[in-house]
Design a protein around this motif. Structure first.
Motif, short mmCIF file in Angstrom:
data_model
loop_
_atom_site.label_atom_id
_atom_site.label_comp_id
_atom_site.label_asym_id
_atom_site.label_seq_id
_atom_site.Cartn_x
_atom_site.Cartn_y
_atom_site.Cartn_z
N HIS A 151 -3.18 60.88 10.26
CA HIS A 151 -3.05 59.43 10.42
C HIS A 151 -4.08 58.95 11.44
CE1 HIS A 151 -1.24 55.50 10.37
NE2 HIS A 151 -0.13 55.90 9.77
N PHE A 152 -4.94 58.04 11.01
CA PHE A 152 -5.97 57.53 11.91
C PHE A 152 -5.77 56.04 12.23
CE2 PHE A 152 -7.87 61.34 10.20
CZ PHE A 152 -8.58 61.86 11.27
N GLY A 153 -4.60 55.54 11.94
CA GLY A 153 -4.37 54.09 12.13
C GLY A 153 -4.51 53.66 13.58
N SER A 154 -3.98 54.46 14.46
CA SER A 154 -4.07 54.16 15.89
C SER A 154 -3.69 55.43 16.63
CB SER A 154 -3.12 53.02 16.26
OG SER A 154 -3.11 52.84 17.67
N ASP A 155 -4.00 55.48 17.91
CA ASP A 155 -3.50 56.62 18.67
C ASP A 155 -2.03 56.43 18.99
OD1 ASP A 155 -4.59 54.54 20.08
OD2 ASP A 155 -5.79 55.78 21.41
N ASN A 156 -1.49 55.27 18.73
CA ASN A 156 -0.06 55.12 18.95
C ASN A 156 0.79 55.45 17.72
OD1 ASN A 156 0.11 52.75 17.36
ND2 ASN A 156 -0.34 51.47 19.14
N VAL A 157 0.17 55.90 16.64
CA VAL A 157 0.96 56.39 15.50
C VAL A 157 1.42 57.81 15.77
CG1 VAL A 157 -0.37 54.98 13.90
CG2 VAL A 157 -0.95 57.40 14.17
N THR A 158 0.86 58.42 16.80
CA THR A 158 1.17 59.81 17.08
C THR A 158 2.56 59.95 17.69
OG1 THR A 158 0.30 59.63 19.31
CG2 THR A 158 -1.25 60.29 17.59
N GLY A 159 2.97 61.23 17.81
CA GLY A 159 4.25 61.50 18.45
C GLY A 159 4.06 61.90 19.90
N ILE A 160 4.87 62.83 20.30
CA ILE A 160 4.95 63.24 21.70
C ILE A 160 4.33 64.63 21.83
CG2 ILE A 160 6.56 63.67 23.60
CD1 ILE A 160 8.64 62.01 21.96
N ALA A 161 3.45 64.81 22.80
CA ALA A 161 2.84 66.13 23.03
C ALA A 161 3.91 67.13 23.48
CB ALA A 161 1.74 66.02 24.08
N PRO A 162 3.77 68.37 23.06
CA PRO A 162 4.81 69.37 23.42
C PRO A 162 5.08 69.46 24.92
CG PRO A 162 3.34 70.25 21.74
CD PRO A 162 2.77 68.92 22.13
N ALA A 163 4.06 69.38 25.71
CA ALA A 163 4.30 69.49 27.16
C ALA A 163 5.12 68.31 27.69
CB ALA A 163 2.96 69.57 27.91
N ILE A 164 4.94 67.17 27.08
CA ILE A 164 5.73 66.00 27.48
C ILE A 164 7.17 66.18 27.03
CG2 ILE A 164 6.00 63.50 27.19
CD1 ILE A 164 3.50 64.30 28.81
N MET A 165 7.33 66.64 25.80
CA MET A 165 8.69 66.85 25.32
C MET A 165 9.40 67.88 26.19
SD MET A 165 10.66 65.70 22.83
CE MET A 165 10.03 65.45 21.16
N ASP A 166 8.69 68.93 26.55
CA ASP A 166 9.30 69.94 27.42
C ASP A 166 9.75 69.32 28.74
OD1 ASP A 166 8.74 71.78 25.48
OD2 ASP A 166 7.03 72.69 26.53
N ALA A 167 8.95 68.42 29.26
CA ALA A 167 9.29 67.80 30.54
C ALA A 167 10.53 66.93 30.43
CB ALA A 167 8.11 66.98 31.05
N ILE A 168 10.65 66.24 29.31
CA ILE A 168 11.85 65.42 29.09
C ILE A 168 13.08 66.32 29.02
CG2 ILE A 168 13.02 63.91 27.43
CD1 ILE A 168 10.27 62.75 26.71
N VAL A 169 12.95 67.40 28.29
CA VAL A 169 14.07 68.33 28.18
C VAL A 169 14.42 68.93 29.55
CG1 VAL A 169 14.80 70.56 27.21
CG2 VAL A 169 13.63 68.87 25.76
N ALA A 170 13.39 69.26 30.30
CA ALA A 170 13.63 69.87 31.61
C ALA A 170 14.32 68.90 32.57
CB ALA A 170 12.31 70.35 32.22
N ALA A 171 14.00 67.63 32.42
CA ALA A 171 14.61 66.63 33.31
C ALA A 171 16.06 66.36 32.95
CB ALA A 171 13.81 65.33 33.24
N ASN A 172 16.45 66.88 31.79
CA ASN A 172 17.78 66.59 31.27
C ASN A 172 18.81 67.60 31.77
OD1 ASN A 172 19.68 65.18 29.81
ND2 ASN A 172 19.32 66.35 27.93
N ALA A 173 18.91 67.75 33.07
CA ALA A 173 19.87 68.71 33.62
C ALA A 173 20.56 68.07 34.80
CB ALA A 173 19.14 69.98 34.07
N GLY A 174 21.87 68.01 34.73
CA GLY A 174 22.64 67.45 35.83
C GLY A 174 22.53 65.94 35.89
N GLY A 175 23.25 65.38 36.85
CA GLY A 175 23.23 63.93 37.04
C GLY A 175 22.47 63.60 38.32
N VAL A 176 21.83 62.46 38.32
CA VAL A 176 21.06 62.08 39.50
C VAL A 176 20.99 60.56 39.58
CG1 VAL A 176 18.84 62.14 38.30
CG2 VAL A 176 18.91 62.52 40.77
N HIS A 177 20.93 60.05 40.79
CA HIS A 177 20.85 58.59 40.96
C HIS A 177 19.73 58.00 40.13
CE1 HIS A 177 23.09 58.55 45.06
NE2 HIS A 177 23.91 58.38 44.05
#
Lengths: 355, 355, 355, 355
Positions: free
Chosen positions: D10-36
């Motif tokens: 897909h070359f329509g825009s760079d915003n048609v893309t998804g999430i880079a694996p390293a970013i997804m990993d970071a989201i998953v990693a942040a998903n532990a426990g509760g925090v303010h």
């Protein structure tokens, strides 16, 4: 529905009145020759100087067309869009300006406070202004306090009361605005120096009313000892709101003549005196109750429908009776710079005749 | 710096002038008795009726204090915050109102268009209004076209030109606003019916100027055949902006007297005639060049610094010379309702003397 | 000051939680291939369809990033800048959004109402909405009522209470907004159809919360059976506020998975159940007082400082104690989609140990 | 109309893309426990520290959800409502944000400037910024310059060009904003220090893009060496606009992982390299013309309708052909962090096959 035609006697509001002769003369006198517009004229310069003398300090004065604009721009000068403005729940800025303050400030919030006789207290202000932690960005930011002097119900803040509010404002980092649509009536009644009632008591910005007390249409925004930033901000706000009149000299001329020779206070004194006469007269009548102490030029009372009808029947101008219950309703009678003894006597007579 | 004092002869702008005698008389005449404020008076009713007669259709007229407010509220009545307003790049709404239109509309965008002699064309409007797909929510929404008549450079749109713009507006779903700060000068010069220049040509809302042509300070927002929604919207916008004057009758009185007995057109004719005399006089001088066709009451020219200095030296009021280069600069001379033959002769004489 | 690190047990708010596994899976699943942004994707289409099914009517759904934006844009869709919005004085839109509603609406006013247990009544609404004559342009225009469901203090409006408010709204021409940051908790607790709690009861627009109940960051603005004008208005407001996400599908994916298979209600039920367990546990302790009925997932209580300190000492996350007096203060404990029995037991245990 | 489903290419825009694996990993990693929430977490603290290191100075970073919000709030932080913002006529803030900048600033005006290859020049800026006398309150106030880096047409400002604009900004008292929706592509292509391209060149505030280059949805507003007043102003603006996310850590986690280990530049380099490959491939084809120099990750070209249809026929995602005339139209192809050699080869192949 056909619209109202002028009556010689009218107690509906002090804004039902016309233009005082001295003001009209000043307009006529300013009407000679051509001169640069937008305040770049010598009359405007002289007017601002006169304000400085009367208030005994450095001021910036911006003429505007209505009290609502004076209030809106005053508040916008000292309040950020995320700020809140503390005021009495009956304040003109809340009730009668169709969200003008929110418009001019870009979305600030009015925080309403109850209070007897149309007044807020310093203590209540302190409680309100400190209820959120100041550093918390989630809440509206306590920014400004605005009081009306004379109040919406015709009462007055004593100088000490203003000072107490000013002290809280200083403590809590609030700007202090005074809606002085009837400022002359307050000064005339209190007999104090204008400075004592304003900047010496902590007021930063005053909506200085003139229209209700004999002018055609002009109010002054008065900034006391403003910082350059604040003065500059008002300049831009004022222009952007369409208030930089091309023929500014006719507005300055009104304000100048208003302040000249003590006119403003003399006229206010007459209005206050007539209101007192009216209150005294009504106070002597059965079935009429005064709703608030009469300290300025307004008389709020409850009276029988029959008495109200008699007033209308006598050709005396007035606002509608409201809140009627069991044949008794509320009405406001306002005296003005040009109210005469006979007008008041006629009004009292009409009411007395029906009781 | 000391501020300007009035000069008997002044060509700086038509807003350096004072108040025409007939207007002053009307103000004085309205100053009798007390009457309900905020437009609830018979004079305001009569004024609106007169507008309907002159424009030969149903209108809603809202008096306001300045042309900037008339423009801002007119645009806000017909333009959403996400809309764009097409106008000439030299339009008053763009250059001289300190972002007032953006303020009153809540953030609409002006889309600037170049154009000869201060005018935009119907063709250019169509191109501009259709450059984005209408349904695309990403772009500003083509909403309104605004033209100035007479233009900022003293030229005129012919009735056919207005009609052509109106046709594009209709095709593209745009509201059509006319900034008529000098509308009288345009009508007087074109000799057309006011209706032909406005609603019959597609204009929805007119800023009807009166201040520059003899009033103290009043302009009318004229909505032509408005829908109830649009009229209601203007009512709220007008009040919220602080334009619902308590002593409205003095504003209505000005507009009423302005329209009475053909005053507005007679005064504009005088201004136009004097501008033509001035243009003719200057056209005969070496070293003076007219910048635009003189079709209304404004004369834009380039002239030598020495000639400009001679004007100032003769005590004739004027705006500063600008864009000076090699001893030649630009200046605007504006004639007004009260410009006399002798004033123009003096101005031409002063310039001629220095060349 | 060093910032907080995650705790396994945390009762500070339901927004201290992370992302529910099913939501995370949906984000991962949406992360395949490239697709047009800005909602022009099939996932967004499917999500909107699911809302229509669950609410049993035609809806327009606009995903946004926070509850504050959902509220601000919802209110702006149905409230003019000169309007007033009736709400409880403790409403999130008043206390916690830094004047966001005033910002998004362009200056509308919140009219605050007291009320027990965080709720306003239909009777009080009617009194407030009719206190000004509707046609009077001077006053703010009664425009909208907004209620929070579940309320800010963890209580619920019964369906009948919502209906009664909806009836007043209809009578008085008000739009009806529901702040449903914890809508799932309300539906789960009441066991009613989502339609019964919203549009069938008169609600026009719902801020449909999802973040607090297991999503990363997404809320839906739900317009029920909107007119084309209202839908169009929301489209423009939403885009102008920067809420038309390029990678919209990840927001739609969250909402879609949230609604899938009854997830939203199952999670809310857990949160409600744990709150009830907590309330029961605390209710059995001396020196602990519940401040409000526990009807959703929030427990407000007063407890001794020592007990609070024990909670903190046990490593259990919480918000600060406030309003402390004589060694007793207030605190809020919030249960969430992922609160476990052991968490609640630990909290009760910590408190009990200190009493 | 059925909505688009994901395509692998897909070359329509760079915003048609998804999430880079390293970013997804970071989201998953942040998903532990509760925090303010609301940024009071250690991850947000760490993220801001990382920005300071990469930009080699003190910064304030505020995560927001979209580039439009980043731009709107950045401009609002440094521009008063009566100000004007100088920008290229094709700027995203003008064309693609539905008057968002006017909304967030409270009515500031964009002053559009033409310029080759999507860029404005320092000389043109100086001319524009000085065309009104600074002290004249009638005109919009020259306040801010905003440039897009990389530009809207895929070109780059050289460091010296940015510096020259920064110098004019300093001379004329303008704030300097950079819309860096594709800032990573610019830094990667120029090979300069981020500091050299920003604050050392005079930039005050940067919209730091991350969404287009591999994140889910997050951009950072970066204030360089801000005064306390400016930082405080941004805090309030950001909260009022609903951008203070409760689960802020997931936004901070994205930005943190984005900056970690040079990810942002590595990904941008890939996008730039693929765009160069594409440009080279298309440059070798008859009937295909590049519209602008390809300096970042975007390729604008004109190509025959048949070639465009072949692209679509090959299942390659793209935006519509526009401006078609005589069988030739314009289209934009955008490469992204995850564009592979084979994708580009397929695109070139599809086009070549049709020519």
């Amino acid at each position: 529905m056909s619209k109202e035609k002028p009556s010689p006697t009218h107690f509906g509001s002090d804004n039902v009145t016309g233009i005082a002769p001295a003001i009209m003369d000043a307009i006529v006198a300013a009407n000679a020759g051509g001169v640069h517009g937008y305040g770049e004229d010598s009359l405007t310069e002289a007017m601002e100087k006169r304000f400085a003398e009367i208030f005994e300090t450095e001021v910036k004065v911006m003429p505007v067309g209505t009290g609502s604009i004076a209030n809106g721009l005053s508040l916008a000068t000292v309040t950020p869009p995320w700020g809140e403005v503390f005021c009495h729940e009956g304040a003109h800025i809340n009730v009668d300006e169709a969200n003008g303050p929110e418009f001019f400030t870009g979305g600030a919030k009015l925080h309403l406070m109850p209070g007897e006789n149309g007044k807020i207290t310093a203590e209540a202000l302190r409680a309100a202004a400190t209820r959120y932690p100041r550093a918390d960005v989630h809440n509206p930011l306590a920014s400004t306090v605005s009081i009306t002097q004379a109040t919406e119900v015709g009462t007055l803040y004593a100088v000490d009361e203003v000072r107490a509010i000013g002290a809280v404002a200083k403590d809590e980092g609030l700007a202090f605005h005074m809606d002085g649509a009837r400022f002359a009536n307050a000064v005339a009644a209190l007999g104090c120096a204008p400075a004592d009632l304003t900047w010496r008591a902590g007021v930063d910005v005053l909506s200085f009313g003139a229209t209700k007390n004999g002018c055609l249409a002009v109010e002054g925004i008065v900034l006391f000892n403003p910082s350059p930033e604040r003065a500059d901000r008002l300049n831009h706000l004022h222009k952007r709101a369409g208030q930089l009149y091309s023929k500014m000299r006719f507005f300055s001329a009104q304000l100048d003549a208003y302040l000249d020779d003590g006119n403003w206070l003399a006229w206010a004194k007459n209005a206050n005196r007539q209101a007192k006469r009216l209150a005294d007269g009504l106070g002597g009548l059965n079935s009429v109750t005064l709703a608030y102490p009469v300290e300025g030029n307004e008389v709020f009372c409850r009276l029988p429908r029959a008495a109200y009808d008699a007033v209308v029947g006598a050709g005396i101008g007035t606002y509608p009776l409201y809140g009627e219950k069991d044949g008794v309703g509320s009405v406001r009678f306002v005296c003005a710079f040009n109210t005469e003894d006979a007008h008041v006597d006629d009004l009292i007579g009409a009411i007395a005749s029906a009781i």
